[in-house]
Design a protein around this motif. Structure first.
Motif, short mmCIF file in Angstrom:
data_model
loop_
_atom_site.label_atom_id
_atom_site.label_comp_id
_atom_site.label_asym_id
_atom_site.label_seq_id
_atom_site.Cartn_x
_atom_site.Cartn_y
_atom_site.Cartn_z
N GLN A 1 1.16 -1.23 -0.01
CA GLN A 1 0.24 0.09 -0.16
C GLN A 1 0.52 1.49 0.47
O GLN A 1 2.02 0.90 0.73
N GLU A 2 0.33 2.09 -0.45
CA GLU A 2 1.15 3.61 -0.36
C GLU A 2 2.09 3.39 -1.13
O GLU A 2 3.08 4.34 -1.88
N ILE A 3 2.09 2.86 -2.71
CA ILE A 3 3.13 2.33 -3.41
C ILE A 3 3.00 3.74 -4.57
O ILE A 3 1.60 3.64 -5.18
N GLU A 4 4.04 4.43 -5.04
CA GLU A 4 3.57 6.20 -5.39
C GLU A 4 3.76 5.66 -7.28
O GLU A 4 3.35 6.22 -8.21
N ASN A 5 4.24 4.75 -7.59
CA ASN A 5 4.26 4.17 -9.00
C ASN A 5 3.35 3.46 -9.59
O ASN A 5 3.48 1.69 -8.87
N HIS A 6 3.23 4.34 -10.37
CA HIS A 6 1.61 2.82 -10.70
C HIS A 6 1.57 1.72 -11.54
O HIS A 6 0.85 0.90 -11.65
N ASN A 7 2.88 1.66 -12.09
CA ASN A 7 3.25 0.68 -12.97
C ASN A 7 3.71 -0.89 -12.71
O ASN A 7 4.45 -1.24 -12.73
N PHE A 8 4.44 -0.57 -10.81
CA PHE A 8 5.25 -1.31 -10.20
C PHE A 8 4.50 -1.46 -9.99
O PHE A 8 4.61 -3.28 -10.17
N LEU A 9 3.14 -1.88 -9.22
CA LEU A 9 2.37 -3.36 -9.19
C LEU A 9 2.02 -4.57 -9.90
O LEU A 9 1.87 -5.36 -9.73
N PRO A 10 2.02 -3.26 -10.95
CA PRO A 10 0.77 -4.31 -11.79
C PRO A 10 2.01 -5.36 -12.79
O PRO A 10 2.39 -6.60 -12.96
N GLN A 11 3.61 -4.61 -13.10
CA GLN A 11 4.70 -5.47 -13.51
C GLN A 11 5.17 -6.81 -12.21
O GLN A 11 5.40 -8.29 -13.25
N LEU A 12 5.11 -6.17 -11.05
CA LEU A 12 5.13 -7.21 -10.21
C LEU A 12 4.29 -8.35 -9.97
O LEU A 12 4.51 -9.83 -10.44
N ALA A 13 3.40 -8.40 -10.46
CA ALA A 13 1.84 -9.05 -10.27
C ALA A 13 2.31 -10.15 -11.34
O ALA A 13 2.01 -11.10 -11.68
N ALA A 14 2.79 -9.71 -12.58
CA ALA A 14 2.68 -10.38 -13.55
C ALA A 14 4.13 -11.37 -13.20
O ALA A 14 3.86 -12.52 -14.13
N HIS A 15 5.42 -10.76 -12.70
CA HIS A 15 6.42 -11.51 -12.77
C HIS A 15 6.60 -12.77 -11.58
O HIS A 15 7.52 -13.69 -11.37
N LEU A 16 5.88 -12.28 -10.36
CA LEU A 16 5.23 -13.54 -9.46
C LEU A 16 5.31 -14.74 -9.69
O LEU A 16 4.59 -15.11 -10.39
N GLU A 17 5.78 -15.84 -8.95
CA GLU A 17 5.64 -17.77 -9.88
C GLU A 17 4.85 -17.34 -8.45
O GLU A 17 3.87 -16.62 -7.03
N GLU A 18 3.94 -18.69 -8.40
CA GLU A 18 2.63 -19.10 -7.71
C GLU A 18 3.15 -20.62 -7.29
O GLU A 18 3.92 -21.35 -8.27
N GLU A 19 2.88 -20.83 -6.15
CA GLU A 19 2.97 -21.87 -5.89
C GLU A 19 2.18 -22.48 -5.13
O GLU A 19 1.83 -22.36 -4.35
N ILE A 20 1.92 -23.91 -5.26
CA ILE A 20 0.93 -25.01 -4.48
C ILE A 20 1.61 -25.93 -3.11
O ILE A 20 2.57 -26.77 -3.90
N PHE A 21 0.96 -25.84 -2.04
CA PHE A 21 2.13 -26.41 -1.08
C PHE A 21 0.88 -27.45 -0.48
O PHE A 21 -0.16 -27.01 -0.63
N PRO A 22 0.87 -28.48 -0.37
CA PRO A 22 -0.50 -29.76 0.72
C PRO A 22 -0.67 -29.23 2.30
O PRO A 22 0.68 -28.73 2.13
N ALA A 23 -1.60 -28.79 2.91
CA ALA A 23 -2.22 -29.59 3.79
C ALA A 23 -0.33 -30.35 4.44
O ALA A 23 0.00 -31.76 4.31
N ASN A 24 0.03 -29.80 6.08
CA ASN A 24 1.03 -29.98 6.96
C ASN A 24 2.36 -30.17 6.27
O ASN A 24 3.22 -31.75 6.14
N HIS A 25 2.78 -30.09 4.67
CA HIS A 25 4.13 -29.74 4.47
C HIS A 25 5.11 -28.52 4.72
O HIS A 25 4.82 -26.73 4.84
N THR A 26 6.20 -28.57 5.02
CA THR A 26 6.61 -27.69 6.00
C THR A 26 7.68 -26.93 4.24
O THR A 26 8.81 -27.42 3.37
N ILE A 27 7.28 -25.93 4.18
CA ILE A 27 8.01 -25.30 3.29
C ILE A 27 9.23 -24.70 2.90
O ILE A 27 10.35 -24.76 2.29
#
Length: 167
Positions: free
Chosen positions: A29-55
């Protein structure tokens, strides 16, 4: 084995959905660069972990910051629980900042979907948007205060029990 390796990667959440989610997270929140978050969101990896899994385990090298997109995790040292975190929380940031090993372990309590940021991504984010660092410091301070209360209460209880035993 490094438990921080990807368990399952899924890009089921669109960049727009990730952007809307990130906009709700206090550190972004309070991010001044309005292009930054969309760029970051596009480049994030997404991972799914099962229950009782040590990350990751205490003592491992840390290269990722995790943001809980969905689910709950337990932060713990050995079998001692420190805190439970839920959707919207993040963890793993300490090792990214001090280049030290993980100070605690994190285990899923339910199936969890996480977005991950690398050390390079978080450092770049802070360079472009210093407010992120300030927001992260606020969260870290809050966590330290909670731990101080937890361990302070434990210490008081210990001395009370010792005094009772010696009486």
């Amino acid at each position: 084995m490094n438990t921080e390796q990807k368990t399952t990667t899924s890009l089921s959440t669109s960049a727009d959905e990730r952007l809307r989610f990130l906009q709700q997270i206090p550190i972004f929140q309070e991010i001044e660069n309005h292009n930054f978050l969309p760029q970051l969101a596009a480049h994030l990896e997404e991972e799914i972990f099962p229950a009782n899994h040590t990350i990751f385990n205490k003592g491992e090298e840390g290269n990722l910051l995790y943001i809980l997109l969905d689910g709950r995790v337990q932060v713990h040292i050995d079998t001692f629980p420190l805190v439970q975190l839920e959707t919207g929380a993040y963890f793993g940031e300490m090792a990214l900042f001090d280049s030290n090993v993980r100070s605690a372990s994190v285990t899923t309590l339910s199936e969890c979907k996480c977005l991950t940021l690398t050390r390079q991504q978080i450092h770049q984010a802070i360079k472009e948007n210093p407010a992120i660092a300030i927001n992260m410091i606020r969260v870290l301070v809050s966590r330290v205060r909670k731990l101080n209360r937890l361990f302070g209460a434990s210490e008081d209880l210990f001395y009370f029990m010792l005094k009772e035993k010696l009486s």
